[in-house]
Design a protein around this motif. Sequence first.
Motif, PDB file in Angstrom:
ATOM      1  N   MET A 299       0.917  -1.150   0.040  1.00 34.43           N
ATOM      2  CA  MET A 299      -0.133  -0.057   0.003  1.00 34.43           C
ATOM      3  C   MET A 299       0.936   1.198  -0.067  1.00 34.43           C
ATOM      4  N   ALA A 300       0.912   1.993  -1.093  1.00 34.58           N
ATOM      5  CA  ALA A 300       1.285   3.328  -1.217  1.00 34.58           C
ATOM      6  C   ALA A 300       0.605   4.415  -0.511  1.00 34.58           C
ATOM      7  N   VAL A 301       1.184   5.328   0.148  1.00 37.72           N
ATOM      8  CA  VAL A 301       0.432   6.491   1.072  1.00 37.72           C
ATOM      9  C   VAL A 301       1.097   7.661   0.765  1.00 37.72           C
ATOM     10  N   GLY A 302       0.287   8.745   0.592  1.00 34.12           N
ATOM     11  CA  GLY A 302       1.122  10.013   0.286  1.00 34.12           C
ATOM     12  C   GLY A 302      -0.163  10.825   0.275  1.00 34.12           C
ATOM     13  N   ILE A 303       0.438  12.292   0.139  1.00 34.21           N
ATOM     14  CA  ILE A 303      -0.417  13.406  -0.345  1.00 34.21           C
ATOM     15  C   ILE A 303      -0.716  13.163  -1.763  1.00 34.21           C
ATOM     16  N   PRO A 304      -1.887  13.330  -2.003  1.00 35.63           N
ATOM     17  CA  PRO A 304      -2.157  13.282  -3.634  1.00 35.63           C
ATOM     18  C   PRO A 304      -1.430  14.499  -4.396  1.00 35.63           C
ATOM     19  N   SER A 305      -0.821  14.363  -5.511  1.00 34.48           N
ATOM     20  CA  SER A 305      -0.415  15.387  -6.077  1.00 34.48           C
ATOM     21  C   SER A 305      -1.464  16.325  -6.823  1.00 34.48           C
ATOM     22  N   ASP A 306      -0.962  17.612  -7.055  1.00 30.11           N
ATOM     23  CA  ASP A 306      -2.094  18.463  -7.515  1.00 30.11           C
ATOM     24  C   ASP A 306      -2.699  18.205  -8.891  1.00 30.11           C
ATOM     25  N   ASN A 307      -1.934  17.544  -9.715  1.00 32.04           N
ATOM     26  CA  ASN A 307      -2.339  16.928 -10.972  1.00 32.04           C
ATOM     27  C   ASN A 307      -3.159  15.804 -10.976  1.00 32.04           C
ATOM     28  N   ASP A 308      -3.379  15.065  -9.809  1.00 32.53           N
ATOM     29  CA  ASP A 308      -4.008  14.032  -9.814  1.00 32.53           C
ATOM     30  C   ASP A 308      -5.794  14.010  -9.558  1.00 32.53           C
TER      31      ASP A 308
END
Length: 251
Positions: A161-170
């Motif tokens: 499971m990858a976790v993180g802050i979604p990028s602005d272009n997602d």
Amino acid sequence: MKQSVYDLTQQHRSIRNFKDEPLSDEVVKQLVEAGQMASTSSYIQAYSIIGVRDPEIKKALKEVSGQQYVVDNGYLFVYVIDYYRHSLINEKENGNMNTSFESAEGLLVGAIDVALAAENVALTAEDMGYGVVFLGSLRNDVAKVSEILDLPEHVFPLFGMAVGIPSDNDQGSPKQRLPFEHVFHENKYNADKVAQLEQIERYDKDIQNYYEQRTNGQRSETWSEQIVNMMSQKTRPDILERLNQKGFIKK
């Protein structure tokens, strides 16, 4: 006003583009603790969670997965069925527990424990404002993953499971699920072929429209077509052999 858990579940979508902002140790600990509070069959707790920060280990796992977001994320978790601790207790207490954790039922118990813990982590991460994506692609080569992560006998990798802050272009959006009446069966299973096929046909149209709108007409595919293409391929034929090598499904 804080949104409800129900509202949170309705917003779920897989995130595949993350900002280059790592999760803090405190957040990682909170996520794992949330996973630990999931229900577990008979208090067996037949799972472990492996956190990966090391970029070289991420790169090695990416070679198995083939997906760049195994490397580019805020943090990577790998979820494993874990009866290693139980095997140690079994040896120390001169027990006969291997008849349980080497059985098909033991495999199911471990897999369910893993899934429940992982979903707790995912919901908690999303509640904190992070995005997640599950990585079943780590099963492309479970022997290699076991080697990379030094997994002993009776420990089997299920997914990452990858976790993180979604990028602005997602700009993704939640993907519509099967109709409620198709998934929910009250009292008894409804195996009416005509009703089931009618529901699937309507759902196929909805998914085809979703893909057409999302891709500006570049993709036009029904759910049935997608499932047939995917499930008609023989994937990961070595899984049973690898399970046996790790001490699973021997009984």
